[in-house]
Each structure stands twice: as structure tokens, then as C-alpha cells.
Design an enzyme around this catalytic site. Structure first.
Site, PDB file in Angstrom:
ATOM      1  N   GLU A   1       1.415   6.372  -7.129  1.00  0.00           N
ATOM      2  CA  GLU A   1       0.378   7.340  -7.475  1.00  0.00           C
ATOM      3  C   GLU A   1       0.925   8.763  -7.446  1.00  0.00           C
ATOM      4  OE1 GLU A   1      -3.203   4.605  -5.533  1.00  0.00           O
ATOM      5  OE2 GLU A   1      -2.536   6.436  -4.536  1.00  0.00           O
TER       6      GLU A   1
ATOM      7  N   TYR B   1       0.810  -1.222   0.000  1.00  0.00           N
ATOM      8  CA  TYR B   1       0.000   0.000   0.000  1.00  0.00           C
ATOM      9  C   TYR B   1       0.843   1.271   0.000  1.00  0.00           C
ATOM     10  CZ  TYR B   1      -3.302   3.584   1.419  1.00  0.00           C
ATOM     11  OH  TYR B   1      -4.037   4.752   1.484  1.00  0.00           O
TER      12      TYR B   1
END
Length: 252
Positions: free
Chosen positions: A183, A176
Site C-alpha cells: 500500500e 499483513y
């Protein structure tokens, strides 16, 4: 001769009427739970199949074409990825109506991260679609989702495996944060194109304007704040699940 039993003063009912109400009252919650679990199982199965297809396609293409396959990853699987991520918005509705036991805000943050990056940053800029970071990001997303939807799908039908439970509650810990970094890097690489083409930038009345690169930079800071909140929630959830799982296993 059909017998009757006295129900009250001046009221009688037959044995068939006496036993007709009790089963329906017992079966109604069971039917509701069965329909809910059937719907969730189908939803998780569809998501698992979609993400498995994406991951398999990416793997086969990489071994067939090497690094060249990373450049056109979005063109090959972008449509299916967008369908899967759009469908995942139903999970917010699941949590809101109570058919999926989870917290709304952490899931909302996770889903909005992906929707913004996929639809706003990547889909709107063809130059970004050819970056290696898109391929890396898709791999991370699919690794997490394949494990998560497999675990959820089996849990709905009452099947649990210790290794799968541990994997679903542990795999996200290294991946994560890497997703958030990927991102953020995708946003960073997209900034020059948003500045050049003026995508989503618009002028407002009274000499006001929305300069979208500034919006992305602001969101870039919020991305890491949201990561801290989501990571803390997932870690707390992992601790609770792994604490009670051995107890449930012994009872079974």
C-alpha cells in the site's frame, strides 16, 4: 368440559393460556440469535464467493497470459473488488450494534486503509492501475479475506477446524505487513501523477490551498503507525483464540 384454573382473585385461565406464554418467552431469544446468525452467514458467504472469484480469476489469467495479465488486473477484477470492499464497511455497523464480536477501532483502521488505497489512490489514477503493485496488493488482500471469511462463516454455524482456526489466526502475521508495504509503495508510485494532474488538490479562500500529495505523504506516515496498533491487537487476539481453542475442542 373445558377446565379452568384460578389465576387470582376472580381471575381464571385455561390450560392453553397457561402454556401459551412460556414457549414464546423461550423462543424469542432463539429466534433473534437464529436471524442474526443467518444474516452473518449470508454476508460471509457473499464475501467469500466474491474474493474467491477474484483470486481464481487472477490465477487463471496469470497461467494463461503470464506477466501481461498483471498489467490489466484492475480492469479485469477492479469492479468486483470495489464491490467487496464497499460491502465490507457493513462490518463496522455489525460491531457497533453488537452482532459481531470484535473491536471497532482496529477493524476501522484496516478497512480505511483499503478504501483509501483502492478508491482514492488506484481508482483515481489510470496510470497507477497498470502497475504490478496493484496485482500484488489484490493477491494479499484476497488471501487474507478468503481464509478470514471461511473461518467466520463456519464459526457462525458452530463448525470449527483446528487447522482453519490456526490458519486464520496466523496467516496475517507475514501477509499483513506485506500488505502495508505494498500500500505504501502504491502511494509512492502515485505521487508523481497526483502532482502532475492536480487530482484532489484544491484552492481555498484567503489564499489557502490543499495540495493532495502532501496529504498522501502525511497519510503514509500514519499508515505505519496504524499498522503497529493493528498488528498488536491482532497478535493479542491470536494469543487469546489459540489459548482457549483446545479447551473448547475437549469440551465438545
Amino acid at each position: 368440559m373445558k377446565t379452568t384454573h384460578q389465576k387470582g382473585k376472580g381471575e381464571f385461565y385455561s390450560p392453553s393460556q397457561a402454556f401459551s406464554c412460556e414457549p414464546s418467552s423461550v423462543l424469542t431469544p432463539w429466534k433473534t440469535r437464529y436471524r442474526k446468525n443467518t444474516y452473518l452467514f449470508i454476508y460471509y458467504l457473499i464475501q467469500f464467493c466474491g474474493h474467491s472469484w477474484i483470486f481464481t480469476n487472477m490465477t487463471v489469467r496469470f497461467f494463461s497470459f503470464g506477466e501481461d495479465s498483471m498489467v490489466d488486473t484492475f480492469y479485469a477484477i477492479g469492479l468486483v473488488m470495489r464491490l467487496c470492499q464497499s460491502l465490507s464497511l457493513l462490518e463496522l455497523l455489525h460491531i457497533y450494534v453488537g452482532i459481531e464480536p470484535s473491536h471497532l477501532l482496529p477493524r476501522f483502521l484496516q478497512l480505511t486503509e483499503r478504501i483509501i488505497i483502492l478508491f482514492v489512490v488506484i481508482t483515481s489514477q489510470e496510470e497507477v492501475q497498470e502497475k504490478y503493485v496493484v496485482c500484488v496488493l489484490f493477491i494479499f488482500w484476497n488471501l487474507l479475506d478468503m481464509v478470514r471469511y471461511t473461518y467466520s462463516m463456519l464459526s457462525v454455524i458452530g463448525i470449527s477446524y483446528a487447522i482453519l482456526t490456526w490458519l486464520s489466526q496466523t496467516l496475517w502475521m507475514p501477509i499483513y505487513p506485506l500488505c502495508v508495504l505494498a500500500e505504501a509503495f502504491a502511494i509512492y508510485q502515485s505521487l508523481p501523477y497526483f502532482e502532475s494532474f492536480g487530482t484532489y488538490s484544491t484552492k481555498l479562500p484567503f489564499d489557502l490551498a490543499i495540495y493532495f500529495p502532501y496529504v498522501l505523504k502525511l497519510y503514509l506516515m500514519m499508515l505505519f503507525i496504524g499498522m503497529y496498533f493493528t498488528y498488536s491487537h491482532l497478535y493479542s487476539e491470536r494469543r487469546d483464540v489459540l489459548r482457549i481453542f483446545p479447551v473448547k475442542k475437549k469440551k465438545v
